[in-house]
Design an enzyme around this catalytic site. Structure first.
Site, short mmCIF file in Angstrom:
data_model
loop_
_atom_site.label_atom_id
_atom_site.label_comp_id
_atom_site.label_asym_id
_atom_site.label_seq_id
_atom_site.Cartn_x
_atom_site.Cartn_y
_atom_site.Cartn_z
N PRO A 142 0.81 -1.22 0.00
CA PRO A 142 0.00 0.00 0.00
C PRO A 142 0.84 1.28 0.00
O PRO A 142 0.45 2.29 -0.55
CB PRO A 142 -0.81 -0.11 1.30
CG PRO A 142 -0.78 -1.56 1.66
CD PRO A 142 0.55 -2.06 1.18
N LYS A 169 59.38 14.89 -8.38
CA LYS A 169 60.84 14.98 -8.53
C LYS A 169 61.28 15.15 -9.98
O LYS A 169 62.48 15.09 -10.27
CB LYS A 169 61.49 13.74 -7.91
CG LYS A 169 61.34 13.67 -6.40
CD LYS A 169 62.07 12.48 -5.82
CE LYS A 169 61.93 12.45 -4.30
NZ LYS A 169 62.63 11.28 -3.71
N MET A 178 45.02 26.18 -3.66
CA MET A 178 46.33 26.63 -4.13
C MET A 178 46.46 28.15 -4.10
O MET A 178 47.08 28.76 -4.96
CB MET A 178 46.59 26.11 -5.56
CG MET A 178 46.53 24.61 -5.68
SD MET A 178 46.77 24.01 -7.38
CE MET A 178 45.26 24.60 -8.15
N PRO A 231 42.07 13.65 -0.30
CA PRO A 231 42.78 14.84 0.19
C PRO A 231 43.94 14.58 1.13
O PRO A 231 44.57 15.54 1.57
CB PRO A 231 41.66 15.59 0.92
CG PRO A 231 40.75 14.52 1.40
CD PRO A 231 40.77 13.46 0.35
N GLY A 261 46.44 13.47 -6.00
CA GLY A 261 45.77 13.95 -4.81
C GLY A 261 44.40 14.49 -5.15
O GLY A 261 44.17 15.02 -6.23
N GLY A 262 43.45 14.35 -4.24
CA GLY A 262 42.10 14.86 -4.46
C GLY A 262 41.41 14.15 -5.60
O GLY A 262 41.37 12.92 -5.66
N ASP A 274 51.61 11.85 -7.44
CA ASP A 274 51.77 13.25 -7.06
C ASP A 274 52.34 13.33 -5.64
O ASP A 274 52.23 12.39 -4.85
CB ASP A 274 50.42 13.96 -7.06
CG ASP A 274 50.04 14.45 -8.45
OD1 ASP A 274 50.90 14.43 -9.34
OD2 ASP A 274 48.87 14.84 -8.63
#
Length: 397
Positions: free
Chosen positions: A43, A213, A328, A168, A244-245, A191
């Site tokens: 129902p 590097k 950033m 993160p 990253g992220g 990274d």
């Protein structure tokens, strides 16, 4: 009682679910994932089940059960807590030779739903004579063991590239798919913001390329990264570009996809948790909040506002009432804050900086838009850091 274990192929086959409450809601994802044609008789439905109906993933008969509903079903799931109503369904199923699962009374059912864990293509179902708690405990132990077991290589990933967002900073924030692909990598191009603990889990034979590097300027470094991932993939390796992220949130993932496409290298993109949301969240700052902010904007601050290279409309951002998140932007924060105030954003607007968000080294600085740059310098805040501007900064205290 001895049970006969069996795995059902339900793809395209009709499954009847009687009941539209919480139990039916929990059972539905597995049925739909198996490709079953699900009919629900009830129902009322929970909002989650209604969403499935609206999306066309299942059909709903808005009424109470009748015995003829079982006709044509391969399996019946009874998801009601009324014993008399459930018994009516199981009797109808028994008469028609259809297995019936009952949420209210396992002993009265002709089939049981086991405790299930899935890992890659392995599915393990556990029953224990009706002792549900013990079955769940065994299931959890098996799940933990499967996590440490290398996945079966269903399809060859040789010559492929995966752009994996690692989140993160907290290694536990990588997605399940991202971690699974990372475990299969032959080459990892990482990274500097990729969580180091993830790299510690790599097989000894994996080639690790530290992108931080590469001894070139920023633009040339990206060209070298593109060359490396394409070269290794064309040589037959499975390459994971660990970022990253999220790969596409100021991560230059788009450039890497283009480079692979030009070379004919197939690419899989695995989104990641972005610091623009996660870092403020773990600092107690929701980027949106009812009655406070109905929108949030994420911008890159690596180019100062007055630069001809800047693509940001700072005047428009200053006019917005919502949340502004700057990634950033620590180096250019004095100029960014001054520009926002000059363009009309109130000088006393709450502002915060989250340094190394989601990690053990996380630091949070609270200030105002006019003073945040000076406060950051005085406190020795350093990258990576996320800047948040807006009333949401103080909404949770």
């Amino acid at each position: 009682m001895n049970l006969y274990p069996l795995a059902l192929k339900l793809d395209g086959r009709r499954v009847l679910v009687v009941g539209g409450g919480a139990v039916a809601t929990r059972r539905m994802p597995a049925l739909l994932s198996a490709g079953a044609r699900v009919d629900v008789v009830a129902p009322e439905l929970t909002p989650a089940l209604r969403a499935h109906v609206e999306a066309g993933r299942l059909t709903w008969r808005e009424r109470r059960f009748t015995a003829s509903d079982v006709d044509g079903a391969w399996l019946v799931q009874v998801a009601v807590d009324d014993p008399e109503a459930a018994a009516e369904v199981s009797v109808a199923a028994e008469q028609r030779g259809v297995f019936c699962v009952r949420a209210d009374d396992r002993a009265a059912a002709s089939a049981w739903t086991p405790a299930v864990t899935r890992h890659d293509q392995v599915t393990v179902a556990v029953t224990d004579g009706g002792d549900r708690k013990r079955a769940l405990a065994v299931r959890d132990q098996i799940a933990a063991a499967l996590e440490a077991t290398p996945p079966r290589e269903r399809e060859s990933l040789k010559g492929h590239v995966a752009l994996v967002g690692s989140g993160p900073g907290d290694p536990e924030l990588i997605t399940v798919k991202g971690r699974r692909l990372l475990a299969r990598a032959d080459v990892v191009v990482a990274d500097r913001l990729a969580p180091g603990m993830l790299l510690d889990e790599l097989r000894p034979d994996v080639e690790l390329v530290d992108a931080a590097k590469i001894p070139y300027g920023a633009s040339v470094a990206q060209e070298e990264i593109n060359r490396i991932i394409v070269e290794r993939a064309l040589a037959g390796a499975f390459v994971v570009r660990l970022k990253g992220g999220d790969p596409f949130v100021f991560g230059r993932g788009g450039e890497e996809v283009v480079a692979c496409a030009k070379a004919g290298v197939p690419v899989t993109v695995v989104p990641g948790v972005t610091s623009s949301i996660a870092a403020p969240a773990l600092a107690g700052i929701p980027v949106t909040h009812r009655g406070v902010a109905h929108e949030f904007t994420v911008v890159s601050g690596h180019v100062p506002p007055e630069s001809a290279e800047s693509l940001v409309d700072w005047a428009a951002l200053a006019r917005l009432r919502g949340t502004l998140v700057v990634l950033m932007g620590l180096k250019n924060l004095p100029k960014i804050a001054a520009r926002l105030v000059a363009e009309g954003r109130a000088a006393d607007t709450p502002a915060a900086i989250v340094q190394e968000g989601t990690t053990d080294s996380q630091r949070v600085l609270h200030s105002t838009l006019a003073e945040v740059a000076a406060a950051a310098a005085e406190a020795g805040i350093r990258p990576p850091a996320v800047v948040v501007v807006g009333d949401v900064v103080t909404v949770l205290g």
